[in-house]
Design a protein around this motif. Structure first.
Motif, short mmCIF file in Angstrom:
data_model
loop_
_atom_site.label_atom_id
_atom_site.label_comp_id
_atom_site.label_asym_id
_atom_site.label_seq_id
_atom_site.Cartn_x
_atom_site.Cartn_y
_atom_site.Cartn_z
N GLN A 141 0.84 -1.19 0.00
CA GLN A 141 0.00 0.00 0.00
C GLN A 141 0.88 1.25 0.00
O GLN A 141 1.95 1.28 0.62
N ASP A 143 0.18 5.46 0.65
CA ASP A 143 -0.70 6.58 0.97
C ASP A 143 -0.03 7.88 0.56
O ASP A 143 1.17 8.10 0.84
N TYR A 151 -5.01 10.02 -0.28
CA TYR A 151 -5.28 9.10 -1.40
C TYR A 151 -4.52 7.80 -1.16
O TYR A 151 -3.42 7.81 -0.59
N ARG A 152 -5.09 6.70 -1.64
CA ARG A 152 -4.51 5.38 -1.36
C ARG A 152 -4.38 4.57 -2.64
O ARG A 152 -5.34 4.44 -3.41
N TYR A 153 -3.19 4.00 -2.82
CA TYR A 153 -2.91 3.14 -3.96
C TYR A 153 -2.51 1.76 -3.43
O TYR A 153 -1.75 1.64 -2.49
N ASP A 155 -3.45 -1.95 -1.69
CA ASP A 155 -4.43 -2.50 -0.74
C ASP A 155 -5.22 -1.37 -0.11
O ASP A 155 -4.64 -0.42 0.42
N GLN A 156 -6.54 -1.52 -0.11
CA GLN A 156 -7.39 -0.45 0.39
C GLN A 156 -7.73 -0.58 1.88
O GLN A 156 -8.24 0.35 2.49
N ASP A 284 -5.22 6.11 -10.67
CA ASP A 284 -6.10 5.06 -10.16
C ASP A 284 -6.05 4.91 -8.64
O ASP A 284 -6.57 3.95 -8.09
N ALA A 285 -5.43 5.87 -7.95
CA ALA A 285 -5.47 5.85 -6.49
C ALA A 285 -6.87 6.21 -6.02
O ALA A 285 -7.59 6.97 -6.68
N VAL A 286 -7.27 5.68 -4.87
CA VAL A 286 -8.59 5.93 -4.30
C VAL A 286 -8.52 7.10 -3.33
O VAL A 286 -7.65 7.15 -2.46
N GLY A 287 -9.44 8.05 -3.50
CA GLY A 287 -9.45 9.18 -2.59
C GLY A 287 -10.16 10.38 -3.18
O GLY A 287 -10.61 10.34 -4.33
N LEU A 289 -10.07 10.04 0.90
CA LEU A 289 -10.80 9.19 1.84
C LEU A 289 -11.70 10.05 2.71
O LEU A 289 -11.36 11.20 3.04
#
Length: 378
Positions: A141, A143, A151-153, A155-156, A284-287, A289
């Motif tokens: 992971q 962050d 933002y997280r790339y 494992d979420q 493609d990072a998630v955020g 959060l």
């Protein structure tokens, strides 16, 4: 009483290779000489004069209330003491110049088997500009902290207790003390293997035989030993000065007298150049959060409220699972039982609503936390 369950259960517990070290510069904070320090281990004894053995923590007993007040000279103002020590040990500060650290770690199970190994790496520029990376056999992971959020790339899920502890033990070694409330501190000298350490004991009422404590080299600020949450014991070795602070290169954590984490600092250096592009999250990072998260383990502060089970359940063995929301202030704002004997739901819900946790911070701002806990009767 509480018992372990298939969910996160907050039990009531009483309280290498050569390092790469760069860019040492003068700094106003004083650091004690750290050369030729003896090695601390958690063990029943030692045969070497260069090794200090701290007995394993495997039991705890309550002591009768001592009617004598703590001498004024021994009393410790915990907030002031904590602020001072955080400025002298680890890397928790907003006034440090940008830095980079690499830590390798091994995690062990109750049988002493090495179950996970990995690397933690952090590039830090400020509280809203950093990159934290875990690379291991079971968790990968990155962050990215930005002005727009976290933002997280990869494992979420959030780092588990052991993974979080890898960072905390090296970078913020007083994080557990900072989570405690309603306790009092006092100075005490402790002797291990004939060697004296200057300690601060953090105690609650009624006192226990082996309370939370932080121990230092005599007459200085070099942190050597911590008796922390549950049965955790941490020893700090091969300590180097870095930007006016003490930083341990070798940190070993024991749990109930057994190896739990072995941490080794491979690199600690200042960043001479900041590549802004490397701190930008990939597309493609998630955020960012949100304000309510799950999958983290907030530090318990007060979980002393026990369920008052109905008579029909007191002779049975069971666990009630409760979904809770921990508010931004650390108090439980909702509790909803989801499994276990229905007649025990209310008792468990009523108990956990009184629990208090350390507020969970994301980019230095508190967020709500969804969590599952269990109440058990055995």
């Amino acid at each position: 009483m509480l018992r372990p369950a298939d969910v996160v259960l907050f039990s009531i517990l009483v309280i290498g290779s050569p390092i790469r070290l760069h860019a040492q510069e003068s700094h106003p904070a004083a650091v004690n000489a750290t050369g030729d320090l003896k090695t601390l281990v958690v063990a029943t004894g030692t045969k070497s004069d260069s090794v200090i053995a701290v007995p394993p923590a495997t039991s705890q007993r309550f002591n009768p209330r001592d009617k004598k007040k703590v001498a004024e000279s021994d009393a410790v103002d915990l907030p002031r003491w904590l602020s001072k020590q955080e400025a002298l040990n680890g890397l928790q500060s907003t006034d440090l110049p940008p830095w980079h650290i690499v830590v390798t770690y091994d995690q062990f199970d109750n049988d002493g088997d090495n179950i996970h190994s990995g690397t933690y790496e952090e590039y830090w520029v400020g509280p809203k500009k950093y990159k934290r990376m875990y690379k291991s056999d079971n968790f990968n992971q990155t962050d990215y902290a930005t002005d727009k959020g976290l933002y997280r790339y990869g494992d979420q899920k959030w780092p588990d207790r052991a993974q979080s502890q890898v960072r905390a033990e090296i970078i913020v070694p007083f994080s557990y003390a900072a989570a405690l409330e309603g306790l009092h501190g006092r100075n005490a000298e402790r002797t291990f293997s004939g060697y004296k350490l200057q300690c601060v004991l953090i105690e609650r009422d009624p006192p226990v035989s082996d309370p939370t404590q932080y121990c230092f080299e005599p007459g200085g600020s070099v942190l050597r030993y911590n008796r922390g949450w549950g049965w955790f014991q941490t020893v700090y070795n091969r300590i180097v000065p870095f930007q006016g602070r003490n930083l341990a290169q070798e940190v070993d954590v024991m749990d109930g007298g057994k190896p739990y984490l072995k941490l080794r600092v491979e690199t600690i250096e200042l960043l001479s150049h900041i590549d802004d592009a490397s701190f930008l999250p990939p597309p493609d990072a998630v955020g960012p959060l949100g304000d309510r998260i799950s999958g983290v383990l907030p530090e318990p502060i007060d979980t002393s409220s026990f369920p008052q089970w109905p008579l029909s359940l007191r002779a049975q063995h069971f666990t009630v699972t409760v979904e809770i929301v921990i508010g931004k202030d650390g108090h439980v704002v909702s509790a909803h039982a989801v499994s276990g004997p229905p007649e025990g739901y209310k008792a468990c819900e009523d108990a956990v609503r009184k629990w208090v946790f350390k507020p969970y911070l994301m980019l230095d701002k508190p967020v709500e936390v969804e969590q599952k806990v269990g109440c058990g009767n055995n």
